[in-house]
Design a protein around this motif. Structure first.
Motif, PDB file in Angstrom:
ATOM      1  N   THR A  55      -7.980   1.056  -5.302  1.00 44.98           N
ATOM      2  CA  THR A  55      -8.996  -0.017  -5.236  1.00 44.98           C
ATOM      3  C   THR A  55     -10.420   0.525  -4.852  1.00 44.98           C
ATOM      4  O   THR A  55     -11.171   0.001  -4.533  1.00 44.98           O
ATOM      5  CB  THR A  55      -8.578  -0.440  -3.742  1.00 44.98           C
ATOM      6  N   GLY A  56     -10.467   1.868  -5.322  1.00 41.30           N
ATOM      7  CA  GLY A  56     -11.986   2.344  -5.459  1.00 41.30           C
ATOM      8  C   GLY A  56     -12.609   2.023  -6.566  1.00 41.30           C
ATOM      9  O   GLY A  56     -12.089   0.890  -7.410  1.00 41.30           O
ATOM     10  N   PRO A  57     -13.789   2.479  -6.569  1.00 39.17           N
ATOM     11  CA  PRO A  57     -14.870   1.882  -7.958  1.00 39.17           C
ATOM     12  C   PRO A  57     -13.931   2.224  -9.360  1.00 39.17           C
ATOM     13  O   PRO A  57     -13.143   3.264  -9.323  1.00 39.17           O
ATOM     14  CB  PRO A  57     -15.887   2.852  -7.837  1.00 39.17           C
ATOM     15  N   HIS A  58     -13.916   1.256  -9.892  1.00 31.85           N
ATOM     16  CA  HIS A  58     -13.104   1.370 -11.347  1.00 31.85           C
ATOM     17  C   HIS A  58     -11.746   1.606 -11.319  1.00 31.85           C
ATOM     18  O   HIS A  58     -11.231   2.180 -12.045  1.00 31.85           O
ATOM     19  CB  HIS A  58     -13.822   2.367 -12.188  1.00 31.85           C
ATOM     20  N   SER A 115      -9.116  10.217  -6.491  1.00 33.05           N
ATOM     21  CA  SER A 115     -10.053  11.021  -5.917  1.00 33.05           C
ATOM     22  C   SER A 115      -9.476  12.362  -5.428  1.00 33.05           C
ATOM     23  O   SER A 115      -8.477  12.282  -5.160  1.00 33.05           O
ATOM     24  CB  SER A 115     -10.696  10.331  -4.621  1.00 33.05           C
ATOM     25  N   PRO A 116     -10.086  13.494  -5.273  1.00 35.91           N
ATOM     26  CA  PRO A 116      -9.628  14.748  -4.902  1.00 35.91           C
ATOM     27  C   PRO A 116      -8.744  14.440  -3.685  1.00 35.91           C
ATOM     28  O   PRO A 116      -7.702  14.961  -3.263  1.00 35.91           O
ATOM     29  CB  PRO A 116     -10.717  15.691  -4.745  1.00 35.91           C
ATOM     30  N   ARG A 117      -9.473  13.768  -2.726  1.00 36.35           N
ATOM     31  CA  ARG A 117      -8.880  13.516  -1.331  1.00 36.35           C
ATOM     32  C   ARG A 117      -7.772  12.719  -1.321  1.00 36.35           C
ATOM     33  O   ARG A 117      -6.660  13.115  -0.635  1.00 36.35           O
ATOM     34  CB  ARG A 117      -9.930  12.718  -0.454  1.00 36.35           C
ATOM     35  N   ARG A 140     -10.054   3.794  -9.194  1.00 32.68           N
ATOM     36  CA  ARG A 140      -9.880   4.804  -8.846  1.00 32.68           C
ATOM     37  C   ARG A 140      -9.052   4.731  -7.627  1.00 32.68           C
ATOM     38  O   ARG A 140      -9.231   4.036  -6.791  1.00 32.68           O
ATOM     39  CB  ARG A 140     -11.193   5.682  -8.571  1.00 32.68           C
ATOM     40  N   ILE A 154      -8.118   5.870  -4.273  1.00 33.72           N
ATOM     41  CA  ILE A 154      -8.834   6.500  -3.379  1.00 33.72           C
ATOM     42  C   ILE A 154      -8.014   6.760  -2.068  1.00 33.72           C
ATOM     43  O   ILE A 154      -6.728   6.294  -1.961  1.00 33.72           O
ATOM     44  CB  ILE A 154     -10.115   6.104  -2.787  1.00 33.72           C
ATOM     45  N   GLU A 155      -8.264   7.160  -0.897  1.00 35.59           N
ATOM     46  CA  GLU A 155      -7.489   7.522   0.133  1.00 35.59           C
ATOM     47  C   GLU A 155      -6.774   6.419   0.772  1.00 35.59           C
ATOM     48  O   GLU A 155      -5.746   6.470   1.200  1.00 35.59           O
ATOM     49  CB  GLU A 155      -8.414   8.295   1.096  1.00 35.59           C
ATOM     50  N   ARG A 156      -7.525   5.338   0.943  1.00 30.92           N
ATOM     51  CA  ARG A 156      -7.114   4.328   1.503  1.00 30.92           C
ATOM     52  C   ARG A 156      -5.593   3.471   0.838  1.00 30.92           C
ATOM     53  O   ARG A 156      -4.803   3.279   1.378  1.00 30.92           O
ATOM     54  CB  ARG A 156      -8.002   3.306   1.791  1.00 30.92           C
TER      55      ARG A 156
END
Lengths: 818, 460
Positions: free
Chosen positions: B155-158, B134-136, B160, B162-164
């Motif tokens: 651990t994001g959708p698909h 993600s951009p973030r 991705r 992500i920030e965490r």
């Protein structure tokens, strides 16, 4: 709906027959001597003058459109030109009996009416007032150019002013009567009583009715004429306007001192064609248009057919009808027959009529006939007529030379257009007289009852307050209404079942006892007239609050909301204000036609403000804001919320006056992991979802109530998204085309780098609203919000999705169109 | 016609220069020799002369701006002339003047224009990462100096990133310095590391004091001077910023460690004395101990080509000649001019050229081309009395020699009695990826012999 009128079975079931008044047809019968005495030779010559001006003016535009020049002046006019060649006598005869205080609203074919009304009103006005109007209009911009044209007498300067102001407007010049924002089909000049001309067929009927209502309610002088065409007789809003104007209550229930029915003259300039469709004989069944009056009220609307090819016959009819109207005996219907020699527009090949027919009307030409009459009666000589024509052609040539000059006459820029889209004014009262109330506000039963209510959901001990003891959302709306009613004497409200019943949702309960009929009355079930009258009332200078009982009925008032309320401030270049609040209730549990949130439809229309409160405090603060503003506000209210109490403000709904800051969303719950922003009643389901996210998944959700659709300040939302990196938007509107998608696009454009996941919209399904037992299949549920977060934003540990929020499902639904 | 002054090209490899200070303002009158501004490349500074005379009509960059070479920086002409026209004429229609104004005094027309050619396109496409993030997440990783490739799994959708995921990597990532580890037991946790490579340092552990302690100490502080007293923030820029980045890159991208040894210095001192006292006509009197050691280091490299090399992209490039980088302390910070082909020079040439280079570096006039390309570096802190240090590699070089001070050290003489001997310290940092400990030790041993026998070494 009133207890003072009894519906008696004996009376309504009694046997009988209906008789109709006789409707005169071309009954003009006045001697020339009488007319000469009435108008004087100057008055008659003035009418001839005005007819020639219109003929030459329209002929000039026809030449410009078809040949690119006239009388040696070349110009390419890009805009439209719907000409009234042949209809001069009708416009001039009408204007001859009208003052500046008498308003005419017109159509797309109203150049002649603007010119005739302006000349007549200017002549009937004292010179000092005339000079003041011309020198102050648009800060004297138009007059400065009118002076450049050259003139010998003050009358000639007035001629310059009227012809140049109109033509400059048609050519979209910054010094035109409406700074070029109206153009050919919408030009008008209010100081002379020429009110907005409407390019929607029949569009002027409800607006003119509202303007007449404004005069009646506020005791203003003059009558209002709705100049519309014969083909508009089939338009719903025209019928609705006639019904609205003919209501019995003006005489049966309103105070006699109020003056009776609104002074509205529905004048149909009957040129026998709607573009090409032939009304009498083809597209209508009335035979003679005036007959329709018999279907409206026992007076048959005092209907008459009038010979619009004789200016004296038209003037005679208008003079007589004006008396009736001022006496409160309206409405009036005039079937003013006339004929359009030119095409509907320059591209019209007249394939729908014969050359013989046109030639027959040319042979009956009103200008030739009227000048022959005046010559034969020695009011003017043949030479006098040709001198008059020659002088006017010369003047018009100079007017055209200036108005067509791209170097001399600039057009407005985008900044100017932006500046007139909304007026953003604040007006406590539109008149300084004392507001008429039937009782002091403090003695009103509902006001007293509300004083004892708990103004939030919990009492001093923190215990939940029962609904009957609680100050509710509907009470908050009532307080805002009552407050402004007691301050602004012009404020009036109408709609279906607003009086006695108190509105379908009891918002106005108590107002019946507070207000005289004229300030709060039941309308017919005629949404176009309800809103259209509000438009006319507001642009005439009063504050109107109208109600659509269900948002689903917005379609019935589509033109009035989408083209009228929204447009007239900007099309008048800011000269008109539109202090109109349209309260729109959004339903549920009533199935497919009474449960729709159409915020997106109004969001799409430039020129409207759209508010959507979700708490009692906001309901009052936002209605207060709307009721002090000068812009048209679509005020959305969810029926799920009318009985809720205040749960966000620690001190409950404030008792005093306050306004919610315009355009500002509010954070209703702070959080750090995901932002859920809602519009309307979905707020409370989002809060439920936030509770679950926290308790079950340890996800901290920030919940924002957007409150406003337009204008909307994104800063609060952006700050939240920059903090959380994730945004879910939810409302009860169906997902496809929902305004939330606009918000999503905007936030993504501005804060892309802050995003940790795609912005996710949770809307209602793209279905009909099903039965109340099935509504959880349709409206967004707390679980949908959590599922969407899990599938598309932030996978959660181990939830079992109850709905399908996957990307594949989005694509599947779109492919199927559901 | 007004003339456009462009950012000069300072050497073939320089792509942009930093405007550090404007010496003129809009409205000032200048002639060809007037200095417009000071500029700085990553390793040198210079002043930009006007080249034309006239009135300064517009300055097109702010102090601190990094301007690509050949891009316009100022417009000079007669008062009232159009800046936009001048820029358009010179092919810079898109440039926006930072400040522009009509100059008060009339001025002679500008003579010959400064060469103003259209600048090449400077747009650089953002690198595309293969894995979805993600951009973030990308922003956080970038701000934290964490390559996205270091994030184990999204651990994001698909899947991705992500920030965490970035946060988790960061939270797990920083190792404790030894001191911090020793202190860590008495504290719950450290929020983030501020040490090298994000390491949690002792100071990090002492910063987040428990709330109660904080309250108490702040109350105490209120009596005294308010904590932390005055301070001054200086944003890193210019040479300092470059040095900071290079040093971090050095540590982050190599496996360097330092070997220390000493060599007998009596020979050095004796030879230095002889040189100093020599007839100036010989041109040898200015040769210093540093020159001698540097010369010895270059000579010794002839038998240790592994240390005279670059390691980049898994390729080790051993150079035939030694191009000696010489760390020079300058007013703008550390600069390292290169003495090219040092292995082919006589001692006299070696000394004279290194002095000239150091002078240019200190004076700020050195060509940026001479600040790159070294194959081995010597950093001499002997004059400061430094006994031993750990010089940082100038990557992609694989070795750097630190020269320490000469100290008398205890020694056991052949007859068994204890005495003192002057010895010079040598601190060799080498990249263990290609230079093993024995390699480094062999070099140091040979160097020590070369220094001990410096009088012979310089003859070779």
């Amino acid at each position: 709906m009133t207890k003072s009128l009894i519906v008696s079975p004996a009376a309504v079931r009694a046997k009988g027959t209906l008789t109709f008044p006789t409707i005169p047809v071309n009954a003009y019968d006045r001697s020339f001597a009488t007319e000469l005495k009435h108008f004087g030779p100057e008055g008659l010559i003035a009418m001839l003058h005005d007819m020639i001006v219109i003929r030459e003016f329209e002929g000039m535009l026809n030449s410009i459109k078809t040949t690119g020049g006239w009388n040696g002046v070349e110009y390419n006019h890009k805009g439209p030109a719907h000409l009234s060649l042949g209809q001069e006598a009708a416009a001039v005869g009408q204007a001859a009996e009208l003052d500046a205080d008498d308003y005419i609203f017109g159509s797309h074919r109203s150049h002649g009416e603007i010119l005739a009304k302006s000349f007549s009103a200017a002549r009937r006005m004292d010179q000092a007032k005339l000079g003041q109007i011309m020198s102050t209009f648009l800060d004297g911009d138009t007059l400065r150019y009118a002076e450049k044209i050259g003139y010998g007498t003050p009358d000639e300067l007035t001629e310059n002013f009227i012809m140049f102001g109109t033509l400059a407007e048609i050519f979209a010049r910054k010094v035109g009567f409406n700074r070029g924002m109206g153009g050919s089909m919408h030009a008008f000049f209010t100081p002379f009583g020429s009110m907005p001309n409407n390019a929607i067929v029949g569009g002027s009927a409800p607006i003119a009715t509202g303007s007449a209502l404004f005069k009646r309610v506020n005791g203003k002088p003059g009558i209002v004429v709705s100049n519309i065409g014969d083909a508009s007789m089939a338009c719903g809003p025209v019928w609705e306007a006639m019904m609205f104007a003919a209501m019995d209550q003006y005489r049966s229930l309103w105070e006699a001192s109020d003056g009776g029915n609104p002074p509205i003259l529905f004048n149909f300039f009957n040129n026998f064609y709607g573009m090409g469709g032939q009304t009498a004989g083809e597209t209508m069944g009335y035979d003679i248009l005036a007959r329709v009056g018999a279907g409206v009220n026992p007076e048959a609307m005092h209907a008459e057919r009038v010979d619009g090819y004789n200016p004296l016959a038209v003037a005679d009819a208008v003079r007589r009808k004006k008396e009736l109207l001022l006496a409160g005996k309206g409405p009036v219907l005039l079937d003013t027959i006339t004929y359009r020699i030119s095409g509907h527009s320059p591209s019209d090949a007249s394939s729908y009529r014969t050359r013989d027919e046109v030639e027959a009307w040319e042979a009956a030409d009103s200008i030739a006939a009227f000048s022959d009459l005046l010559v034969s009666k020695k009011v003017i000589t043949e030479t006098g007529v040709s001198d008059l024509r020659g002088r006017l052609v010369e003047r018009l040539t100079k007017v055209l030379a200036l108005a067509s000059s791209d170097t001399e006459l600039p057009r407005v820029d985008a900044t100017m257009i932006e500046s007139v889209m909304l007026s953003n004014g604040h007006v406590e009262a539109f008149d300084d007289r004392a507001p008429e109330l039937l009782q002091p506000l403090a003695e009103n039963a509902r006001v007293k009852a509300l004083a004892n209510k708990v103004r939030k959901t919990t009492d001093a001990d923190g215990k939940a307050v029962s609904k009957v003891k609680m100050f509710q959302f509907r009470d908050a709306l009532f307080e805002a209404m009552a407050h402004r009613y007691a301050i602004d004497p012009t404020m009036a409200a109408w709609g279906e079942d607003v009086r006695d019943w108190g509105g379908a949702f009891a918002v106005y309960r108590g107002l019946t006892e507070l207000l005289p009929y004229k300030r709060l009355f039941n309308s017919p079930i005629a949404e176009a007239a309800i809103v259209g009258a509000g438009v006319g009332y507001a642009l005439s200078g009063g504050r109107a609050v109208v109600e659509l009982m269900y948002c689903d009925f917005l379609g019935r008032a589509g033109d009035e909301v989408f083209n009228q309320a929204s447009k007239w401030q900007s099309m008048s270049a800011g000269l008109l204000k539109m202090p109109l609040v349209v309260r729109v209730s959004i339903g549920n549990k009533y199935g497919a036609q009474h449960s729709q949130d159409w915020s997106a439809l109004v969001a799409h229309i430039p020129g409207l403000k759209v508010y959507f409160p979700a708490s009692p405090t906001d309901a009052k603060g936002m209605l207060n804001l709307a009721l002090r503003g000068t812009d048209p506000v679509i005020f959305l209210e969810s029926q799920l919320l009318y009985d809720i109490g205040e749960q966000f403000e620690a001190d409950g709904v404030p008792t005093g006056y306050y306004e919610t800051p315009e355009g500002q969303p509010v954070v209703r719950r702070e959080g750090t992991d995901v932002t859920i922003a809602t519009l309307g009643a979905t707020l409370y389901r989002a809060l439920e979802a936030a509770d679950t996210l926290q308790s079950k998944y340890g996800v901290s959700a920030e919940v924002i109530d957007l409150r406003f659709v337009a204008p909307l300040d994104y800063e609060v939302l952006l700050a939240s998204v920059r903090k959380t990196g994730r945004l879910v938007l939810a409302s009860d509107a169906v997902e496809r085309g929902s305004f939330l998608n606009t918000i999503a696009t905007t936030v993504q454009s501005v804060a892309f780098d802050a995003l940790d996941a795609p912005i996710t919209v949770v809307g209602a399904r793209n279905h009909i609203t099903p039965a109340p037992e099935l509504e959880d299949l349709f409206f967004p549920q707390p679980g949908w919000i959590i599922d969407a977060i899990h599938e598309r934003v932030l996978p959660l540990p181990g939830p079992v999705p109850a709905s399908n929020a996957t990307e594949g499902e989005i694509v599947r639904r779109a492919r199927l169109g559901v | 016609m007004a003339r456009v002054v462009v950012m000069p090209q300072l050497g073939n490899t320089v792509e942009s220069c930093l405007v550090t200070a404007w010496l003129v303002a809009v409205g000032d009158t200048v002639d060809e020799a007037s200095l417009l501004c000071e500029i700085e490349t990553d390793k040198s500074t210079m002043e930009v002369p006007s080249g034309v005379s006239g009135t300064v009509l517009a300055l097109l960059a702010e102090e601190g701006d990094d301007v690509p070479v050949k891009e316009p920086i100022a417009v000079i002409g007669a008062p009232g002339e159009s800046v936009a026209d001048a820029l358009a004429e010179a092919g810079f229609s898109g440039a926006e003047p930072l400040s522009e104004g009509a100059a008060p005094a009339p001025e002679t027309p500008a003579p010959a224009p400064a060469a103003a050619t259209p600048a090449p396109a400077t747009a650089v496409a953002a690198p595309v990462t293969a894995s979805a993030a993600s951009p973030r997440a990308k922003g956080l990783a970038s701000a934290s100096g964490l390559p996205l490739s270091a994030v184990a799994a999204g651990t994001g959708p698909h899947g991705r990133v992500i920030e965490r995921d970035v946060r988790a990597t960061l939270d797990a990532g920083p190792a404790l310095t030894r001191g911090a580890a020793a202190t860590a037991d008495s504290f719950a946790s450290a929020a983030s590391g501020t040490g090298l490579g994000g390491r949690v340092t002792t100071s990090d552990l002492t910063t987040p004091v428990p709330a109660a302690v904080a309250a108490a100490s702040s109350a105490a502080a209120a009596v005294d001077t308010a904590f932390p007293g005055g301070f001054a923030d200086t944003p890193l820029k210019g040479v300092r910023k470059i040095i900071a980045e290079r040093m971090m890159e050095s540590l982050a991208s190599s496996a360097q460690l330092t070997y220390t040894a000493t060599a007998p210095a009596a020979g050095l001192m004796a030879l230095r004395k002889r040189l100093k006292d020599s007839d100036p006509a010989l041109g040898m009197s200015g040769i210093t101990v540093g020159d001698l050691v540097g010369y010895a280091a270059v000579r010794t490299l002839a038998n240790h080509p592994l240390l005279n090399a670059h390691l980049a992209n898994n390729v080790l490039r051993k150079f035939d000649s030694v191009h000696l980088g010489m760390a020079v302390d300058t007013p703008r910070g550390l600069l390292v001019p290169t003495l090219r082909f040092a292995s082919g020079l006589t001692l006299r040439e070696f000394s004279a050229q290194s002095k000239a280079l150091a002078g240019e570096a200190i004076g700020g006039s050195i060509s940026p081309d001479l600040l790159t390309g070294a194959s081995f570096t010597v950093s001499n802190l002997g004059a400061f009395g430094i006994e031993s240090f750990t010089p940082l590699l100038n990557v992609p070089q694989v070795a750097i020699l630190g020269v320490d001070a000469i100290f008398p050290r205890a020694t056991i003489k052949p007859d068994g009695t204890v005495g003192a001997e002057q010895r010079i310290g040598l601190s060799l940092t080498a990249d263990h990826r290609v230079i093993d400990g024995a390699d480094a030790a062999r070099y140091l041993k040979d160097l020590a012999v070369a220094i001990a026998n410096i009088d012979l070494t310089v003859m070779g």
